[in-house]
Scaffold this active site. Structure first.
Site, PDB file in Angstrom:
ATOM      1  N   HIS A   9       0.863  -1.390  -0.122  1.00 56.42           N
ATOM      2  CA  HIS A   9      -0.270   0.073   0.210  1.00 56.42           C
ATOM      3  C   HIS A   9       1.102   1.266   0.080  1.00 56.42           C
ATOM      4  O   HIS A   9       1.426   1.513   1.095  1.00 56.42           O
ATOM      5  CB  HIS A   9      -0.999   0.030   1.410  1.00 56.42           C
ATOM      6  CG  HIS A   9      -2.151   1.080   1.164  1.00 56.42           C
ATOM      7  ND1 HIS A   9      -1.851   2.334   0.707  1.00 56.42           N
ATOM      8  CD2 HIS A   9      -3.331   0.804   1.315  1.00 56.42           C
ATOM      9  CE1 HIS A   9      -2.945   3.027   0.602  1.00 56.42           C
ATOM     10  NE2 HIS A   9      -4.097   2.082   0.841  1.00 56.42           N
ATOM     11  N   GLU A  49     -11.679  -2.588  -4.086  1.00 54.97           N
ATOM     12  CA  GLU A  49     -11.956  -1.287  -3.973  1.00 54.97           C
ATOM     13  C   GLU A  49     -11.211  -0.559  -5.086  1.00 54.97           C
ATOM     14  O   GLU A  49     -10.479   0.470  -4.875  1.00 54.97           O
ATOM     15  CB  GLU A  49     -11.318  -0.696  -2.527  1.00 54.97           C
ATOM     16  CG  GLU A  49     -11.618  -1.619  -1.717  1.00 54.97           C
ATOM     17  CD  GLU A  49     -11.193  -1.393  -0.231  1.00 54.97           C
ATOM     18  OE1 GLU A  49     -11.874  -0.819   0.679  1.00 54.97           O
ATOM     19  OE2 GLU A  49      -9.976  -1.631  -0.086  1.00 54.97           O
ATOM     20  N   GLU A  73     -14.755   5.296  -2.524  1.00 54.80           N
ATOM     21  CA  GLU A  73     -14.331   5.458  -1.022  1.00 54.80           C
ATOM     22  C   GLU A  73     -13.990   6.801  -0.756  1.00 54.80           C
ATOM     23  O   GLU A  73     -13.391   7.653  -1.804  1.00 54.80           O
ATOM     24  CB  GLU A  73     -13.303   4.556  -0.843  1.00 54.80           C
ATOM     25  CG  GLU A  73     -12.996   4.901   0.408  1.00 54.80           C
ATOM     26  CD  GLU A  73     -11.381   3.880   1.039  1.00 54.80           C
ATOM     27  OE1 GLU A  73     -11.278   2.916  -0.017  1.00 54.80           O
ATOM     28  OE2 GLU A  73     -10.823   4.017   1.770  1.00 54.80           O
ATOM     29  N   CYS A 112     -10.331   4.198   7.776  1.00 51.52           N
ATOM     30  CA  CYS A 112      -9.408   4.938   7.339  1.00 51.52           C
ATOM     31  C   CYS A 112     -10.019   6.261   6.923  1.00 51.52           C
ATOM     32  O   CYS A 112      -9.403   7.216   6.871  1.00 51.52           O
ATOM     33  CB  CYS A 112      -8.725   4.247   6.026  1.00 51.52           C
ATOM     34  SG  CYS A 112     -10.056   3.366   4.751  1.00 51.52           S
ATOM     35  N   CYS A 113     -11.339   6.427   6.624  1.00 49.67           N
ATOM     36  CA  CYS A 113     -11.860   7.525   6.093  1.00 49.67           C
ATOM     37  C   CYS A 113     -12.069   8.574   6.787  1.00 49.67           C
ATOM     38  O   CYS A 113     -11.580   9.819   6.823  1.00 49.67           O
ATOM     39  CB  CYS A 113     -12.913   7.334   5.260  1.00 49.67           C
ATOM     40  SG  CYS A 113     -12.805   6.065   4.088  1.00 49.67           S
TER      41      CYS A 113
HETATM   42  O1  FUB Z   1      -5.659  -0.452   3.389  1.00 49.21           O
HETATM   43  C1  FUB Z   1      -5.669   0.906   3.912  1.00 49.21           C
HETATM   44  C2  FUB Z   1      -7.029   1.499   3.726  1.00 49.21           C
HETATM   45  O2  FUB Z   1      -7.888   0.539   3.989  1.00 49.21           O
HETATM   46  C3  FUB Z   1      -7.195   1.648   2.218  1.00 49.21           C
HETATM   47  O3  FUB Z   1      -6.488   2.963   1.660  1.00 49.21           O
HETATM   48  C4  FUB Z   1      -8.599   1.789   2.164  1.00 49.21           C
HETATM   49  O4  FUB Z   1      -9.028   1.783   0.577  1.00 49.21           O
HETATM   50  C5  FUB Z   1      -9.014   0.655   2.947  1.00 49.21           C
HETATM   51  O5  FUB Z   1      -9.022  -0.470   2.065  1.00 49.21           O
HETATM   52 ZN    ZN Z   2     -10.898   5.381   3.611  1.00 54.56          ZN
END
Ligand code: FUB
Ligand code: ZN
Length: 614
Positions: free
Chosen positions: A178, A293, A309, A393-394
């Site tokens: 990531h 996603e 998202e 995370c959001c």
């Molecule tokens: O994997 C970390 C965060 O969680 C990602 O950026 C989001 O899309 C969610 O999957």
């Molecule tokens: Zn998020």
């Protein structure tokens, strides 16, 4: 490739209007709500690295990133004014991090407590992602408070990462699953001037898609999921997990501007153009499927099952902000604006206390049971915002995004000192060479009076791509949707952009939107909700050419729109002989970001339209 330096949001004070209110809610409600949820769920406690088998609240491998984004957001709030309690909360978390960082500089609460022998063995386990968010938090917190304990700790960690991934190459992988470390290292370079962090960021970019050691991430059989299917410089289309993609593209733009690198600039430009031309929702959201996603294929933008998202919207704005530093083309600032007022803002409730992770463009509660009726493949987003998610995370991303919203307001051309005004909001900016004040109620109203003092000689103002006509009080030249002008002796420039209501069509290739339109007022996408329009939004139709009235609305912050439309009547069996029976119906539209704030309801952005009254 010309360079344009961003003016940090800490030099811009938002003094009134739309964003002042949103920033106050962010400071007074959202930051606190996220903090409490993270306390309740054990995310802060995990930083003490004391969890052992059998205890509750087993840390997750990216909880550190949640806390780090929250600290970063808190730091941005502190830039605007110190707050003892907020600072105490940050200091407490920071004390745990610095106390439990190990002697190498490594810190990750999951690996230090749950899997101590597995450090840097699994590229999907987000260690570099968490490190990146901690680094960003450290830079932000040191800047806001002059307290550098976290920054010193994260410099040690970055040095350790440099040794493991660049010098020794002793980790089990070359590029983390990531992305995030890359753009964080660029920030660390900006803050410290240490070139090795910039080189390490570039190294991670150069490695992605090249290394034979980096295999696919389960359950995905191919390497597109984390943008490792081929070297980044050769990637033609945005692929895979949207947030991962947009973070790595952001870092590509950073390398383009910091290293003056045409190859990364071209690759980043190509990907950006592809997104906005073919794979972005009208709200600035991306990610057409919950499976991975991810981006899917060109023009595949389903409304009901949109993944969209909140983090991906924010990430697109982060990418666009960085592209603004490479080229003066209004498409970048326009994209930031699209995200600001739509895809990102919908992620948080009007009261600031609850959040959407997915932001669909159409909701029908009657279809909620689709999830239960199928196995895994189909997926309907939730219909009401929630206070916290397992994967949260959001919410902290919202905190940092809103607190730093002014980061995309201005850039300054390094070549000739032209000040670019990208976004409009009641505010005062201290640009070093002078001060620029905006008096405006944008986007409620499109009149902007700029007062310019000091040594600013030349400015360029963005004319939004949605704007058809405008007036300007001084002579100008227009290039790539910026109007360039010398600052007049009076220092005053008045720009008037009519806040027209416009009907927007999608490309005919966007299957779900055929014969439908979306309504926009200036940069703001509108939607219809069942609560205002009765059941079966799909039986409603706008009528081309019908006028819209606008009514101020305190709750939403922007006007409600009303127009005369039509509603299908007559036989409503599953199938019936074609008949043309309609009745007149008033259609009420509200800003998309405000949907789902008055209880569960149908919602639709893309509405049917008939060419004329029947
Ligand atoms: O994997 C970390 C965060 O969680 C990602 O950026 C989001 O899309 C969610 O999957
Ligand atoms: Zn998020």
């Amino acid at each position: 490739m010309a360079n344009y330096k961003s003016v940090g949001f800490e030099h811009v004070r938002i003094t009134g209007g739309f964003w002042k209110k949103r920033q106050e809610i962010n400071r007074d409600v959202t930051a606190d709500a996220v903090y409490r949820r993270f306390q309740d769920t054990g995310r802060f406690a995990a930083l003490a690295c004391a969890w052992r088998e059998g205890m509750p609240d087993r840390p997750h491998y990216f909880w550190d990133s949640d806390v780090a984004k929250w600290i970063e957001g808190a730091a941005y709030i502190l830039e605007a004014g110190r707050d003892e309690e907020l600072e105490r909360r940050c200091d407490e978390a920071i004390a745990d991090i610095t106390a439990h960082q190990d002697e190498t500089g490594y810190f990750n609460s999951y690996f230090l407590s749950v899997a101590p022998d597995a450090r840097f063995t699994d590229r999907e386990k987000h260690e570099l992602y968490c490190a990146g968010h901690l680094i960003e938090a450290a830079v932000a917190y040191a800047h806001a408070t002059d307290k550098d304990a976290l920054l010193r700790a994260m410099i040690r960690y970055a040095d350790y990462i440099y040794r493991v991934f660049y010098i020794e190459r002793s980790a089990a992988f070359d590029a983390g699953g990531h992305p995030e470390i890359e753009l964080a290292l660029v920030r660390l370079y900006d803050a410290t001037g240490e070139r090795k962090y910039l080189e390490l960021a570039r190294h991670f970019l150069d490695q992605r898609g090249r290394s034979g050691r980096d295999g696919p991430i389960a359950p995905f059989a191919n390497m597109r999921y984390d943008q490792s299917h081929r070297p980044l410089l050769e990637q033609e289309t945005p692929e895979g997990h949207a947030v991962r993609a947009l973070y790595i593209y952001s870092a590509m733009a950073d390398i383009a501007s910091r290293m003056d690198d045409p190859a990364y600039f071209q690759a980043a430009s190509r990907l950006f153009e592809h997104i906005v031309a073919r794979r972005m929702y009208i709200t600035g959201a991306t990610g057409s499927t919950h499976i991975g996603e991810a981006f899917t294929v060109d023009y595949h933008l389903p409304n009901r099952t949109a993944y969209a998202e909140t983090c991906a919207s924010i990430a697109l704005a982060l990418f666009a902000r960085r592209m603004m530093e490479t080229r003066a083309d209004a498409v970048y600032a326009d994209t930031v604006e699209r995200v600001m007022y739509n895809g990102a803002l919908a992620g948080v409730s009007l009261d600031g206390a609850s959040f959407f992770y997915e932001n669909p463009l159409e909701i029908d509660p009657a279809f909620a049971d689709v999830n239960a009726s199928t196995e895994e493949k189909q997926h309907m987003p939730i219909m009401q915002r929630k206070a916290v998610f397992d994967c949260s995370c959001c919410p902290p991303n919202i905190v940092r995004f809103i607190a730093s919203i002014a980061q995309s307001f201005y850039t300054v051309s390094e070549a000739d000192g032209t000040v670019f005004v990208h976004q409009y909001a009641q505010s005062t900016a201290d640009l070093g060479i002078g001060r620029l004040t905006q008096e405006t109620d944008y986007p409620a109203d499109g009149r902007i009076t700029l007062r310019i003092e000091g040594g600013i000689r030349r400015v360029a103002l963005r004319i939004p791509l949605w704007c058809r006509t405008f007036t300007l009080s001084v002579p100008y030249k227009m290039t790539d949707d910026y109007v360039y002008m010398d600052v007049p002796e009076s220092g005053e420039i008045v720009l008037d952009i009519p806040m027209e209501v416009q009907l927007i069509e999608a490309n005919a290739a966007v299957q779900n939107n055929a014969w439908r339109v979306a309504v926009m007022r200036g940069p703001v996408v509108y939607c219809a909700e069942g609560i205002d329009n009765g059941e079966k939004l799909r039986s409603l139709s706008l009528v081309a050419g019908a006028a819209f009235t606008q009514e101020p609305c305190e709750l939403f912050g922007l006007p409600v729109l009303r127009t005369r439309g039509l509603r299908r009547t007559g036989p409503m069996g599953l199938y019936a002989r074609y008949h043309r029976e309609y009745e007149e119906a008033e259609i009420t539209l509200i800003p998309y970001y405000a949907f789902a704030n008055r209880g569960e309801s149908e919602m639709n952005v893309w509405l049917h339209i008939l060419p004329s009254p029947i």
